[in-house]
Design a protein around this motif. Structure first.
Motif, PDB file in Angstrom:
ATOM      1  N   LEU A   7      50.021  24.750  51.399  1.00  0.00           N
ATOM      2  CA  LEU A   7      49.896  24.325  52.791  1.00  0.00           C
ATOM      3  C   LEU A   7      48.961  23.127  52.863  1.00  0.00           C
ATOM      4  O   LEU A   7      47.809  23.208  52.429  1.00  0.00           O
ATOM      5  N   VAL A   8      49.443  22.005  53.414  1.00  0.00           N
ATOM      6  CA  VAL A   8      48.638  20.806  53.600  1.00  0.00           C
ATOM      7  C   VAL A   8      48.261  20.701  55.074  1.00  0.00           C
ATOM      8  O   VAL A   8      49.136  20.641  55.943  1.00  0.00           O
ATOM      9  N   LEU A  19      51.515  13.024  51.061  1.00  0.00           N
ATOM     10  CA  LEU A  19      50.999  14.005  50.118  1.00  0.00           C
ATOM     11  C   LEU A  19      51.988  15.154  49.957  1.00  0.00           C
ATOM     12  O   LEU A  19      52.250  15.622  48.830  1.00  0.00           O
ATOM     13  N   ALA A  20      52.558  15.616  51.052  1.00  0.00           N
ATOM     14  CA  ALA A  20      53.549  16.687  50.974  1.00  0.00           C
ATOM     15  C   ALA A  20      54.745  16.258  50.140  1.00  0.00           C
ATOM     16  O   ALA A  20      55.241  17.028  49.303  1.00  0.00           O
ATOM     17  N   VAL A  32      53.340  21.982  56.103  1.00  0.00           N
ATOM     18  CA  VAL A  32      52.325  21.079  56.641  1.00  0.00           C
ATOM     19  C   VAL A  32      51.879  21.572  58.008  1.00  0.00           C
ATOM     20  O   VAL A  32      52.605  22.277  58.717  1.00  0.00           O
ATOM     21  N   ALA A  33      50.653  21.205  58.358  1.00  0.00           N
ATOM     22  CA  ALA A  33      50.098  21.528  59.674  1.00  0.00           C
ATOM     23  C   ALA A  33      49.189  20.395  60.090  1.00  0.00           C
ATOM     24  O   ALA A  33      48.428  19.863  59.276  1.00  0.00           O
ATOM     25  N   ALA A  34      49.252  20.035  61.381  1.00  0.00           N
ATOM     26  CA  ALA A  34      48.457  18.920  61.883  1.00  0.00           C
ATOM     27  C   ALA A  34      47.115  19.358  62.429  1.00  0.00           C
ATOM     28  O   ALA A  34      46.253  18.516  62.694  1.00  0.00           O
ATOM     29  N   ASP A  35      46.919  20.657  62.599  1.00  0.00           N
ATOM     30  CA  ASP A  35      45.646  21.145  63.123  1.00  0.00           C
ATOM     31  C   ASP A  35      45.452  22.600  62.698  1.00  0.00           C
ATOM     32  O   ASP A  35      46.334  23.221  62.085  1.00  0.00           O
ATOM     33  N   ALA A  36      44.298  23.141  63.052  1.00  0.00           N
ATOM     34  CA  ALA A  36      43.958  24.483  62.611  1.00  0.00           C
ATOM     35  C   ALA A  36      44.864  25.534  63.233  1.00  0.00           C
ATOM     36  O   ALA A  36      45.230  26.521  62.572  1.00  0.00           O
TER      37      ALA A  36
END
Length: 239
Positions: A7-8, A19-20, A32-36
Motif C-alpha cells: 500500500l502506497v 511509484l506504484a 494506493v491511497a491519497a490520505d489516511a
C-alpha cells in the motif's frame, strides 16, 4: 516476493502513481491511497503485506496513521520523509515504523528496502493461537500483558521495563521455537529503537534475573549456540 501486496500512501499524485507503477513492474501488487482515511479503508478491507507511508499529509498525518497501523497490525511500515524532517523520522521509528527513506529517493533503493522487509516479515514464525489472551501462564509465573507485569505463585508482582516486556511477549508468543537475534529484534521492533538495537543478549540476561530460579543455569529461556534463544516452557492462557 510472490506478488506481495504493498500500500502506497502519499497525497502527491506525481509521487504516488509513478511509484506504484514502478513497484508493479517488479511483480508487486499495489494499492494506493491519497490520505489516511483512504489508507485505513484499504487496510481494513485488504490483506496488506507492507505500507509505504508519507509523513507529511493534510488531515491525519503519516505519524498518526503509523501509530494506528502498529496498534492493530503487524504490517511493516516504511516512512517517506523530507530531508529536513529528522525529528519526524525519529518519532516515526519510536512509534513502530520499520524503516524510512528520504525524499527525493531512488526507487531502486526503496524497492530494495521493501524486499528486505518482506523477507524479514515472512521469516518470522507464526504466532501461537493463545497469544490473544492477556494472561499467559508458564512455570510458576503468570504474565499479564495488559498490566505489563509478572506475577509469581505467591501473588507478588514483578514490574517489567518496556524492553523486557517486548522481549517476553516475543518469547512467550513463540514457545519452544528457536528465535535468532535478528528475529527477536524484528519481533520487538528493536531495529527502530536505538536504545534497544543490538542489545538482545543484555535484555535476555536481565529478564532471566527476574524469571529464572538460577539465572546462571536458565530453564525457561535457553541459549541455542549459533541460533539465538528459545522459550523452553509451555505456555497456556488463564482467566
Amino acid at each position: 516476493m510472490d506478488h506481495a501486496h504493498v500500500l502506497v500512501v502519499d497525497d502527491h499524485r506525481d509521487i504516488r502513481d509513478p511509484l506504484a507503477a514502478y513497484l508493479k513492474r517488479h511483480d508487486l501488487r499495489v494499492s494506493v491511497a491519497a490520505d489516511a482515511a483512504a489508507a485505513r479503508a484499504v487496510l481494513s478491507g485488504s490483506a496488506i503485506d507492507l505500507v509505504i507511508l508519507d509523513v507529511m499529509m493534510p488531515g491525519e498525518d503519516g505519524l498518526s496513521l503509523c501509530r494506528h497501523i502498529r496498534e492493530v497490525h503487524d504490517t511493516p511500515v516504511i516512512l517517506l520523509t523530507a530531508l529536513a524532517e529528522q525529528t519526524d523520522r525519529i518519532v516515526g521509528l519510536e512509534i513502530g515504523a520499520d524503516d524510512y527513506v528520504v525524499k527525493p529517493f531512488d526507487p531502486r533503493e526503496l524497492l530494495a528496502r521493501v524486499k528486505n522487509l518482506l523477507r524479514r516479515a515472512r521469516a518470522l514464525p507464526r504466532l501461537r493461537d493463545a497469544s490473544d489472551g492477556s494472561r499467559l501462564a508458564f512455570d510458576r509465573w503468570v504474565f499479564d500483558t495488559d498490566r505489563r507485569e509478572l506475577v509469581d505463585a505467591a501473588g507478588a508482582a514483578v514490574a517489567l521495563s518496556t524492553a523486557e516486556f517486548r522481549l517476553l511477549c516475543a518469547l512467550t508468543n513463540h514457545p519452544r521455537i528457536v528465535l535468532s537475534r535478528d528475529q527477536l529484534l524484528d519481533l520487538t521492533k528493536g531495529r527502530a529503537a536505538d536504545g534497544f538495537d543490538r542489545s538482545i543478549d543484555n535484555q535476555v540476561s536481565r529478564l532471566r534475573r527476574k524469571l529464572e530460579r538460577d539465572p546462571a543455569d536458565p530453564e525457561l529461556i535457553k541459549t541455542v549456540w549459533g541460533g539465538g534463544y528459545v522459550r523452553a516452557s509451555d505456555v497456556r492462557t488463564v482467566s
